[in-house]
Design a protein around this motif. Structure first.
Motif, mmCIF file in Angstrom:
data_model
loop_
_atom_site.group_PDB
_atom_site.id
_atom_site.type_symbol
_atom_site.label_atom_id
_atom_site.label_comp_id
_atom_site.label_asym_id
_atom_site.label_seq_id
_atom_site.Cartn_x
_atom_site.Cartn_y
_atom_site.Cartn_z
ATOM 1 N N PRO A 3 -15.262 22.635 10.377
ATOM 2 C CA PRO A 3 -13.859 21.941 10.345
ATOM 3 C C PRO A 3 -12.570 22.367 10.174
ATOM 4 O O PRO A 3 -11.506 22.096 10.449
ATOM 5 C CB PRO A 3 -14.216 20.795 9.097
ATOM 6 C CG PRO A 3 -15.307 21.640 8.414
ATOM 7 C CD PRO A 3 -15.887 22.203 9.364
ATOM 8 N N TYR A 4 -12.872 23.771 9.629
ATOM 9 C CA TYR A 4 -11.559 24.572 9.371
ATOM 10 C C TYR A 4 -11.583 25.707 9.886
ATOM 11 O O TYR A 4 -12.652 26.528 10.127
ATOM 12 C CB TYR A 4 -11.477 24.768 7.877
ATOM 13 C CG TYR A 4 -11.271 23.578 6.993
ATOM 14 C CD1 TYR A 4 -10.191 22.969 7.070
ATOM 15 C CD2 TYR A 4 -12.173 23.001 6.347
ATOM 16 C CE1 TYR A 4 -10.039 21.601 6.322
ATOM 17 C CE2 TYR A 4 -12.201 21.843 5.497
ATOM 18 C CZ TYR A 4 -11.045 21.119 5.532
ATOM 19 O OH TYR A 4 -10.802 20.000 4.770
ATOM 20 N N LEU A 11 -7.069 22.856 9.982
ATOM 21 C CA LEU A 11 -8.188 22.118 10.768
ATOM 22 C C LEU A 11 -8.426 22.638 11.898
ATOM 23 O O LEU A 11 -7.383 22.964 12.529
ATOM 24 C CB LEU A 11 -7.837 20.429 10.726
ATOM 25 C CG LEU A 11 -8.118 19.853 9.476
ATOM 26 C CD1 LEU A 11 -7.486 18.455 9.565
ATOM 27 C CD2 LEU A 11 -9.773 19.813 9.105
ATOM 28 N N ASP A 14 -6.409 20.778 14.858
ATOM 29 C CA ASP A 14 -4.735 20.901 14.360
ATOM 30 C C ASP A 14 -4.279 22.010 14.990
ATOM 31 O O ASP A 14 -4.068 23.227 14.548
ATOM 32 C CB ASP A 14 -4.505 20.983 12.892
ATOM 33 C CG ASP A 14 -3.270 20.789 12.407
ATOM 34 O OD1 ASP A 14 -2.311 20.502 13.295
ATOM 35 O OD2 ASP A 14 -2.945 21.411 11.490
ATOM 36 N N ARG A 36 -12.545 25.333 3.316
ATOM 37 C CA ARG A 36 -11.158 25.527 3.163
ATOM 38 C C ARG A 36 -10.747 26.431 1.809
ATOM 39 O O ARG A 36 -9.511 26.833 1.545
ATOM 40 C CB ARG A 36 -10.259 24.728 3.355
ATOM 41 C CG ARG A 36 -8.763 25.080 3.883
ATOM 42 C CD ARG A 36 -7.864 23.782 3.847
ATOM 43 N NE ARG A 36 -6.737 23.978 4.607
ATOM 44 C CZ ARG A 36 -5.792 23.106 4.418
ATOM 45 N NH1 ARG A 36 -5.910 21.821 4.215
ATOM 46 N NH2 ARG A 36 -4.376 23.507 4.897
#
Length: 60
Positions: A3-4, A11, A14, A36
């Motif tokens: 996810p990161y 993210l 992102d 994270r």
């Protein structure tokens, strides 16, 4: 997929992480891709190791 981003900590979905991927060719990760958190990173002449307090050690 994590996810990161392990380089900038944002993210994965992102924005564009092409700069992060290019930097990771020469640098160890700085953030845990699962949670994270900042990693404890040790660089040696033979490689590096990175440790997350939650998820343990990754090394190359």
């Amino acid at each position: 997929m994590s996810p990161y981003c392990d380089h900038c900590g944002r993210l994965e979905g992102d924005g564009d992480h092409s700069v992060c991927r290019d930097a990771r060719l020469m640098e160890p990760p700085r953030y845990c891709p699962a949670c994270r958190r900042r990693l404890v990173v040790q660089v040696t002449p033979r490689g590096w190791s990175a440790r997350c307090v939650e998820h343990g050690v990754t090394s190359y």
